[in-house]
Write an enzyme that holds these catalytic residues in place. Structure first.
Site, PDB file in Angstrom:
ATOM      1  CD  GLU A  44      -2.718   1.211   2.555  1.00 54.39           C
ATOM      2  OE1 GLU A  44      -3.762   1.873   2.539  1.00 54.39           O
ATOM      3  OE2 GLU A  44      -2.327   0.579   3.554  1.00 54.39           O
ATOM      4  CE  LYS A 117      -7.557   1.565   3.477  1.00 53.53           C
ATOM      5  NZ  LYS A 117      -6.250   1.920   4.076  1.00 53.53           N
ATOM      6  CB  CYS A 154      -4.660  -1.440   4.103  1.00 55.88           C
ATOM      7  SG  CYS A 154      -3.749  -1.510   5.689  1.00 55.88           S
TER       8      CYS A 154
END
Length: 295
Positions: A44, A117, A154
């Site tokens: 990331e 995300k 993540c």
């Protein structure tokens, strides 16, 4: 039909020098390709330090448009090596509007798709809500020449709903670029509980959905620019799990490593026949799952 692929995972520590980080990544991507990797996954926000330890408006200058300089750089690498490449970039969508965005390149160097995300944390040393708007592209697998990639990022890895929706839309595997670690004041037993919970959660997604999982974390220590904490020690431990949650490979906690892993995508079909979780879902009883809490 042979559906075996070789994946390369690059677990790297970063410095303040973005261009140096990118050149080191290029070298590692090339090494993975030389070892036969058809798919390479980066961690990331791999171009720079993990800047979300503080809230600083000047750090928005790190963001760039997509397409932009980084997509040109990584697209050229993917095309020259004939690989599928999963990257993670700080996207400037418009003035004052930014996302944490995974960009996937196919073997021709073109952008196969992107994922913004969806789950954005706001914890001490992880002040991501200051920088990133939540994603608005949904949970859509990205079609590539090697299959449909369920790319998440993540904090998404803690949510079974995200993994399930990618699986229900036909993802061949789940991929999680990651930046996660310890704050140094935590006790050693607490640190290990956190790391194990991170691993268990993702292995659980593999089992529940009958899909391989690739998770790539960074490693090394990054100081807190504010000096309020002792910074983050990223715990590495990048891994690949098979569709029964079995480890196919795992990196160390504290070393930079390139992992090359063969993944047999045919196993997912067999595992789903043995464990037909998708067949036995009670979709008629899951309406309340969309509520924040059931009183």
């Amino acid at each position: 039909m042979d559906k075996k692929i070789k994946a390369g995972l690059i677990q790297q520590s970063n410095t303040v020098d973005t261009q140096a980080n990118m050149q080191r990544l290029k070298k590692n991507i090339e090494e993975c390709a030389q070892q036969g990797a058809q798919l390479v996954v980066l961690q990331e926000l791999h171009n720079c330090l993990y800047f979300c330890q503080t809230e600083n408006t000047q750090l928005f200058d790190l963001a760039e448009n997509i397409p932009g300089p980084s997509t040109l750089f990584y697209g050229d690498i993917a095309r020259s090596l004939n690989i599928v490449l999963v990257t993670s970039l700080f996207e400037k969508r418009a003035p004052g509007l930014y996302h944490n965005t995974a960009v996937v390149f196919d073997t021709d160097g073109n952008i196969a798709g992107k994922y913004r995300k969806m789950h954005i944390p706001d914890d001490p040393a992880y002040y991501e809500k200051f920088y990133f708007a939540p994603g608005d592209l949904g949970f859509e697998p990205i079609q590539t020449s090697i299959g449909k990639l369920g790319v998440l990022v993540c904090w998404d890895q803690w949510y079974p709903e995200a993994a399930r929706l990618m699986a229900l839309k036909g993802a061949d595997l789940l991929i999680y670029p990651t930046a996660i670690g310890w704050e140094s004041s935590d006790m050693e037993d607490e640190k290990e509980r956190q790391r194990n919970a991170w691993i268990i959660s993702q292995r659980g997604h593999a089992v529940a959905n009958g899909l391989p999982v690739i998770s790539v974390n960074r490693t090394g220590h990054e100081p807190d620019p504010s000096g309020q904490t002792k910074g983050i020690q990223f715990w590495g431990s990048s891994f690949v799990a098979g569709p029964q949650g079995e480890f196919l490979a795992q990196a160390s906690q504290n070393k930079e490593e390139n992992l090359i892993v063969e993944i047999d995508l045919n196993r997912s079909e067999n595992v789903r026949r043995w464990w037909p979780f998708l067949r036995d879902r009670r979709i008629d009883e899951y309406g309340n799952i969309v509520k924040r809490f059931i009183d």
